[in-house]
Structures are given as C-alpha cells and as structure tokens.
Design an enzyme around this catalytic site. Structure first.
Site: not given
Length: 446
Positions: A126-128
């Site tokens: 999810p850090k993308d």
C-alpha cells in the site's frame, strides 16, 4: 378479387409485414445484446468518471441508430489506472482486488474481505499509493524537478522506501533511504537492487538525532552542500506529510466503497505512520457518510497506539523500566506499531472506534493459517490485520462485512518473521483446525 377491392386485406398485409419486421428485429438484437451487456458490465467494473464515462454508447445498431446503456449507481473512483494502456509504472498503482478470505469468513460467520495491496505494481504494498502521492505533491509544489539530479530522502522500516526507490527511478530522481538495522535484511537488499542508497543505522529513540527518520531529514538538508551540482534534496516525511493519508482518502477509501457497494460494517488496519487507517476512515465516514461504520486499529504488542485509542494515553506495558528489549516497538512485527504520535494518525484518530492488541504468537499462527487454508503467503503486518479482523468480526452480528488489508508478501519477511514462525514449530507440528482455539480467541457472550 383484388386487394383494391377488399379494404380488410390492407390490414392483413400490414400485420404480416409487422410480424416479419419483428422477427428480424429480434434476431438482430439477439446478436447485439450480448455485446452491449458485456461492455456495460465492463463499464460498471471500471467506475468511470463523468457523465460521458457513465454511459456506453454503441455507434450504430440494426434499426434505431445509437444505443445507450447507462448506469447511475457506480460512484466515482479517482484511481490512477486506465482501462487500456497505462502510462508508466504508476498505472500499476491502485484499484487492487478486494478478496474474500474464505477460511476466516467460514470461521466467524461474517464476510472478511481484504484489499490485495501487495498487487500494487511498483513496490508491491500500500505504500505505493503514499510514495506516488508524496512525489506528486512535491512536484506540484516545485520541491522536486525531474532529471535535475534531485534525491528523495526518507526514513522507513522498508516498504515506503521500496516504493519510493522504484518510483524515483521512473520519475527521474535518486533515492536515499535510512532504516533501522533490526529490519529484515531482504528489504535493504531489494532497495540496493532498485538503485537506492541505503543506510542501516542502529535503533534509536525518536528524540535522538541518530534515529533513522531524523537522519534522513538531516541528509536532505545537507544535500545541496554535499553535491554542489544544482540538485535538491527532498525529505519525503511520510510520518507527518498530509499527502500520506490523502492518498488513501483519495483512492483506497473510494475503492472499498465501490467494491463493497457501500455494504461494509467495519474497517480494520494497523498503523505505522497512520496514513492508511486515517485516510480510509476519513473517506468512508466523512466523505461517504457511512456513520455506522466501525473503524478498528490492529496493533501489535509493544505499540502504544492501542492505549492511545482505548485510554487516550500513549503507553505500553513494555515501556516499564527494565522490561523493554528494544528501543522501537517490542515485537517481531514490522511495518505497524509505534510509540509516538504522528500527524497522519492524529488526522483520523477521532474516527477510530476501537483497537485490538495482537501478540506475536497470534500473528505467527495466523500467518501460517493463511498459507495452509487460503494459499496466502503474507508478511507480519497482514497477520496482525487478520487477527484483529477476526476479533472485530465476532463482535458484529452474523452476516456482517469486515474489510482489512493484505499489505505485502511474506518473501520480504523470510529472515525474521517467517524464521520465527518456523522456530515455533508451526510449519511442522499438527495444529488445531479450529481457528479460534488456535489463536486463543473467545467468542463474545451475547
């Protein structure tokens, strides 16, 4: 007798002609309808924006010209992916599948769904979403300029750094990542392969100038003097930047709303920076108006956020003098759990209804359970999320829907978390086939 001599014959002929025309029209629509239906369903899944995007229009039809099928129920979902050709790796970020975890749903009698965030295509987490939002915001503010030699600096335990490193190369920047030296070695190895400069530093409290976040901030401030080539050092500041939670408020939250059709009773997530839980909570509760939604924090042992939500204080029992083994969070879990307040967590703290504390043993058992029963090989933060999702589900009426996240693959956690799983004998010895017994979770009494 001729037709002209019998007026009733005109009516008979008209009926016959109309009947033949009806047959031809039916045959034409028989071939036409499946194509229209297929394209209509594609449009529903895509959730396109704008009036023109909410209708599929066929350029011609057999008899009547343009045909339009409209759908007014799909909410707008501003995500970066395109239906056709996407421009660059950014097109692989967002609009991840929402999957039902069958074994957890069966064990609880509630639908437990998970956003497959490991399918984000740049850094596979999810850090993308966050990294892309941070870079976009910096470019819009003029803090970064592509192909000038600018470097993005960040302090991270791994996932955000991996996403930044991948996107930095794609956008014409360099990446310099500072991380604590107790994180899984495969994360820093991957960062090296992505072309980032990596500093693994001893674990230190946030008040120390040598804390990995403070070091990254200092490296960014020193950049201009060190390089003296006109390039800029930009400190991404994921813990405090509003671009973090805004990424999830803008994309993850709307996706969940669309994929569930608004039928979601609880959202469960851990917090490191706090951006995910705050951003999703702000969208679902404030923007979408799901006032009955329960937002629940999944917190590993040793983190102070559980007490922040439950009691309004930032304290963990492991903080007692002489009991703490580490200077960060006393847990095998990486990526979630923290003993300080961040701007991103505070942005949505008032929207978080409850918290569930998850032990290392529970996280390890859940990780192995997911492999054996669902074929899901995930990391430690996902295991924490899933334990908390089960606890949350059991507190809701049967048939309720709980949404959580599968954050990243277990391949990033082999040398630490999954090593502990093996050391506990969870990969070999017979285990209980009852999930609640395995996790030592009691059903709430009603």
């Amino acid at each position: 007798m001729s037709l002209s001599d019998h007026p009733r014959a005109y009516g008979t002929a008209a009926v016959a002609i109309a009947f033949i025309a009806g047959i031809l029209a039916t045959l034409g629509l028989k071939d036409l309808y499946p194509d229209l239906e297929r394209r209509f369903q594609q449009q529903r899944r895509a959730g396109k924006r704008g009036a023109a995007n909410n209708a599929l229009r066929r350029k011609s039809s057999l008899f009547w010209g343009p045909v339009s099928l409209e759908d007014h129920d799909v909410p707008e979902t501003p995500v970066p992916r395109d239906d056709g050709i996407s421009d660059g790796i950014e097109g692989c970020i967002g609009r991840t599948p929402l999957i039902r975890i069958r074994s957890l749903s069966a064990a609880t009698g509630r639908d437990i769904l998970a956003k497959a965030e490991f399918l984000n295509g740049a850094g596979n987490s999810p850090k993308d979403r966050v990294a892309l939002s941070l870079i976009d915001a910096a470019e819009a503010a003029g803090a970064l300029r592509p192909n000038r030699g600018d470097t993005i600096y960040e302090g991270t335990v791994g996932s955000t750094g991996i996403s930044i490193a991948a996107l930095a190369r794609a956008r014409g920047y360099r990446a310099h990542i500072c991380m604590p030296d107790d994180q899984a070695r495969e994360k820093s190895d991957l960062l090296h392969h992505l072309g980032a400069t990596v500093e693994r530093v001893p674990v230190a409290p946030i008040a120390s100038a040598e804390h990995y976040v403070n070091l990254a901030r200092r490296r960014a401030a020193e950049h201009a003097a060190v390089h003296a080539d006109g390039s800029v050092g930009f400190f991404a500041d994921q813990f405090e930047s509003a671009a973090n939670f805004a990424a999830h408020q803008r994309t993850t939250g709307p996706e969940i709303l669309q994929q569930t059709g608004g039928r979601v009773d609880a959202f469960v997530a851990g917090a490191g920076t706090g951006g995910t839980i705050s951003g999703v909570a702000k969208y679902l509760k404030e923007d979408a108006g799901l006032s009955g939604l329960r937002v629940v924090l999944a917190d590993p042992q040793g983190s102070g956020l559980y007490n922040r939500i439950r009691h309004g204080v930032m304290y963990s029992a492991t903080e007692r003098e002489g009991t703490r083994r580490r200077r960060q969070v006393d847990s095998i879990v990486e990526g979630v759990g923290v003993n300080r307040v961040t701007e991103n967590f505070e942005a949505g703290r008032d929207l978080v209804d409850d918290a569930v504390r998850v032990s290392d043993a529970q996280a390890c058992k859940m990780a192995r359970w997911l492999v054996e029963h669902d074929g899901i090989f995930a990391g430690s933060s996902t295991a924490v999320n899933c334990v908390a999702a089960v606890v949350t589900a059991l507190a809701l009426p049967e048939g309720s829907t709980v949404v959580t996240l599968i954050c990243d693959s277990g391949t990033r956690h082999l040398s630490k978390f999954w090593k502990r799983v093996a050391e506990m004998g969870l990969e070999d010895e017979p285990k209980s086939e009852d999930l609640l017994t395995l996790l030592e979770i009691e059903k709430p009494k009603r």
